[in-house]
Design a protein around this motif. Structure first.
Motif, PDB file in Angstrom:
ATOM      1  N   ALA A 149       4.181   3.499  -7.407  1.00  0.00           N
ATOM      2  CA  ALA A 149       5.642   3.077  -7.496  1.00  0.00           C
ATOM      3  C   ALA A 149       6.552   3.523  -6.518  1.00  0.00           C
ATOM      4  N   LEU A 150       6.360   5.128  -6.344  1.00  0.00           N
ATOM      5  CA  LEU A 150       7.156   5.888  -5.543  1.00  0.00           C
ATOM      6  C   LEU A 150       6.890   5.277  -3.967  1.00  0.00           C
ATOM      7  N   VAL A 151       5.718   5.305  -3.473  1.00  0.00           N
ATOM      8  CA  VAL A 151       5.457   4.655  -2.265  1.00  0.00           C
ATOM      9  C   VAL A 151       6.116   3.478  -1.822  1.00  0.00           C
ATOM     10  N   SER A 152       6.114   2.519  -2.900  1.00  0.00           N
ATOM     11  CA  SER A 152       6.507   1.175  -2.624  1.00  0.00           C
ATOM     12  C   SER A 152       8.079   0.954  -2.564  1.00  0.00           C
ATOM     13  N   TYR A 153       8.633   1.879  -3.169  1.00  0.00           N
ATOM     14  CA  TYR A 153      10.033   1.738  -3.434  1.00  0.00           C
ATOM     15  C   TYR A 153      10.723   1.963  -2.061  1.00  0.00           C
ATOM     16  N   PRO A 154      10.615   2.846  -1.310  1.00  0.00           N
ATOM     17  CA  PRO A 154      11.592   2.716  -0.046  1.00  0.00           C
ATOM     18  C   PRO A 154      11.235   1.768   1.035  1.00  0.00           C
ATOM     19  N   PHE A 155       9.678   1.396   1.144  1.00  0.00           N
ATOM     20  CA  PHE A 155       9.474   0.629   2.006  1.00  0.00           C
ATOM     21  C   PHE A 155       9.305  -0.755   1.899  1.00  0.00           C
ATOM     22  N   THR A 156       9.331  -1.175   0.378  1.00  0.00           N
ATOM     23  CA  THR A 156       9.357  -2.552   0.137  1.00  0.00           C
ATOM     24  C   THR A 156      10.616  -2.969  -0.722  1.00  0.00           C
TER      25      THR A 156
END
Length: 690
Positions: free
Chosen positions: A154-161
């Motif tokens: 969830a954390l990784v997906s937030y800024p990039f998508t």
């Protein structure tokens, strides 16, 4: 098989939503509090505290009720939480409840997402307790690792998508729909597992009979709390260390939090991923390396290297702390109590970093305290497992030297507050220090720093230079030339961001300068330790509050007189807060200016290329923008970059800022114009364009 699949799916979705809403909620609230990095620290405290409340809820359900009773009660609370959908957060809402900004953040989050967040937090330990009762002898703690993988995703997906492609209000809508799906899955899971109503008994698992850790001792709880508190407090401190001097954005919040979660994944998934022998050597180096990044200047260490050392160092320290937690975890029948103790430690660590340290410390010193404590803890714990070989003695000595080095670095930083430091203070909005320094040319100069970033200076000796503007505001800077290009009649100038008040030096008799400043300590420093505001010939007003809010609410100019020039010079760390660079913000600025007034935006920056954002705003408003770069004079005037924006440049064609500037155009930029709005903005665009 179906029951296990449904349970794991529910667990995965709950953890995913639990951590997806964290940067989402903080991003919405960030504009309301001036874009300061402390917003994220306050949000972390809320998340840790409600994680604790959720774990207490799960533990008490298991303690007071049998399986069927706690299942039905949990279903009822889940259905009740659906009444609060869709969740809504207003970053520009009225405060009302308290003057303390940290408490405002906590209250706004509690009223908007408190109950849904509590239920998401309780899902992990509650479903793991169901699983442990139905599948005796299975390693239930692997489910904890699975939930942390979902959180990490969830954390990784937030800024990039998510942040990149969806407006923030749409993000909240989709999250609310996903929460509804989670509620349905949770009801199904509880329904399936509540039919197995067997209770725990001492003889329920032969593998746990007579286990020496079957009943945790009081000392065990204190150790769990201590390790967890250190990890969370260090997370907050490292995040502030990264964002304080760069920018407070989701990407830089998420990097430390992601490695913090990843340390849980590797330590709780399997015993083979953590051992004392594996962690010894990294723990020798990284606590001290984190502190060294504080001392190094930007010319000595680049942004990628600094961020890498901080994030890897945080991972190593949390790998050790959470590895020790994993080694000391109790039998699965006591897992809810274990999670409750860990979450209590997390809440205490967040409390220290978010509320206690800013109040009790005049500077950003908690990073030294915490790294020293972690290094000392590592030495104390690991030395017992080294044995008596020569290499063991060498590693033990190295660990001790690491403790000594961390202590020396901390003392060295604290020792900087010598006679040359005139003031050092800290609050929710940042860390301010005022330092007097003898320059090589003989001048005695007073400088104002926010974190490690200089925000203005004044010559003390010779006194003849005291009212001469320098730094980024000298006569050859974009703002200096823009102010001097205004008509000779009395001028009305607005400045967003006070700093040391340097721009007041341009004031003449009859002029009216209005400064907008959110940090009350900045106002105190400018009025008492610098003389620009006191000795200017113009009338000066200082308006406390977030400039955009003040301008929107019509409090900036009670007489409704419009400005001939508005300068945007507010910085959070080394970057302008993003809510001051959106299209909606520029529309507010335009409403405050006379016809064809000047908007000047300070974009001097080590890490970000903001010209595409300014071009996008200028195009949307139908304005022209000119980038004015001043190389400085090697003396008082620093190199600076300003963008001057006007509706019609023709009346200013003879102005120095036009002849010295370059018209903003897509041909001069690597990626063309970028339009940021309140609902859709991402600083990765500016990072990529630098």
């Amino acid at each position: 098989m179906i029951k296990r699949t449904v349970l794991i799916s529910t667990l995965f979705l709950s953890a995913f939503l639990l951590f997806l809403v964290q940067p989402m909620a903080a991003k919405v609230l960030l504009p309301r509090f001036g874009g300061t990095s402390a917003v994220w620290a306050a949000c972390l405290l809320f998340f840790q505290f409600f994680l604790l409340v959720g774990y207490v809820y799960a533990d008490r359900l298991g303690h007071w009720f049998d399986t069927q009773q706690k299942g039905w009660l949990h279903i009822a609370v889940l259905l009740l939480s659906l009444v609060l959908l869709p969740v809504a957060l207003d970053g520009y809402g009225k405060a009302g409840w308290t003057a303390d900004p940290a408490l405002q953040v906590l209250l706004m989050l509690t009223l908007s997402i408190g109950l849904p967040y509590l239920l998401l937090a309780s899902t992990g330990p509650l479903l793991q307790s169901f699983f442990a009762e139905a599948h005796l002898g299975v390693n239930v703690y692997r489910l904890y690792a699975i939930s942390n993988i979902a959180s990490l995703l969830a954390l990784v997906s937030y800024p990039f998508t998510v942040e990149r492609w969806l407006p923030v209000q749409r993000q909240l809508q989709i999250w609310s729909c996903a929460y509804g799906v989670f509620a349905i899955l949770s009801v199904a899971t509880v329904w399936l597992y509540a039919t197995q109503s067997s209770r725990w008994s001492p003889a329920s698992s032969s593998s746990e009979q007579g286990a020496k850790h079957d009943l945790p001792k009081t000392s065990d709880y204190w150790v769990w709390i201590g390790f967890a508190a250190l990890g969370t407090a260090l997370l907050v401190a490292v995040t502030l260390n990264i964002t304080l001097n760069i920018a407070s954005i989701p990407l830089f919040w998420i990097l430390p939090l992601a490695v913090y979660l990843f340390s849980f994944v590797v330590t709780f998934d399997s015993d083979r991923w953590y051992s004392h022998r594996l962690v010894m050597v990294p723990m020798v180096f990284f606590p001290a390396l984190i502190l060294l990044t504080q001392r190094a200047t930007t010319s000595e260490i680049s942004l990628p290297v600094s961020v890498t050392i901080n994030t890897v160092g945080l991972f190593v320290c949390c790998w050790f702390l959470h590895g020790e937690l994993s080694i000391r975890k109790p039998a699965s029948r006591y897992l809810t109590r274990f999670y409750m103790a860990v979450s209590l430690g997390g809440a205490l660590g967040g409390l220290f970093g978010s509320l206690i340290a800013p109040v009790t410390m005049t500077g950003f010193h908690e990073l030294e305290v915490l790294t020293l404590t972690v290094a000392a803890t590592a030495f104390w714990v690991l030395r017992k497992h080294l044995g008596k070989r020569l290499d063991a003695y060498l590693i033990s000595t190295a660990l001790l030297l690491s403790v000594v080095l961390c202590a020396a670095l901390g003392v060295a930083k604290w020792g900087r507050n010598d006679a040359s430091t005139r003031a050092s203070m800290r609050n929710f909005y940042g860390v301010l220090s005022v330092i007097d320094a003898q320059e090589s040319n003989g001048r005695l100069t007073r400088r104002l720093f926010n974190g490690a970033i200089e925000h203005g200076s004044q010559v003390l000796e010779p006194v003849t230079d005291a009212q001469s503007p320098g730094d980024y505001y000298g006569s050859t800077s974009g703002i200096g030339m823009a102010i001097e290009s205004l008509p000779s009649s009395p001028r009305r100038v607005g400045v967003i961001g006070l700093g040391a008040g340097v721009l007041a030096a341009y004031g003449r008799g009859g002029d009216h300068f209005t400064f907008y400043e959110i940090n009350p300590q900045s106002i105190q420093v400018a009025q008492t330790l610098f003389s620009y505001l006191e000795k200017t010939k113009s009338k000066v007003d200082v308006v406390e509050g977030d400039a955009r809010l003040v301008l929107t609410q019509g409090k900036a100019n009670p007489d409704q007189a419009k400005l001939q020039l508005l300068a945007v010079d507010a910085f959070s760390g080394d970057a302008i807060p993003m809510h001051l660079l959106t299209l909606e913000a520029f529309q507010v600025y335009r409403s405050q200016l006379v016809e064809n007034g000047i908007l000047a935006v300070h974009i001097s920056n080590k890490y970000l290329n903001l010209r595409p954002v300014l071009l996008g705003a200028a195009n949307a408003l139908g304005w022209e923008g000119f980038h004015v770069h001043s190389p400085g004079d090697g003396d008082r005037q620093r190199g600076s970059d300003w963008v001057i924006m006007v509706k019609d440049p023709a009346p200013y064609r003879n102005s120095p800022w036009m002849s010295n500037g370059h018209r903003l155009s897509a041909g001069r930029l690597p990626h063309g114009p970028i339009v940021w709005t309140d609902g859709n903005n991402n600083l990765l665009d500016a990072l990529a364009g630098q």
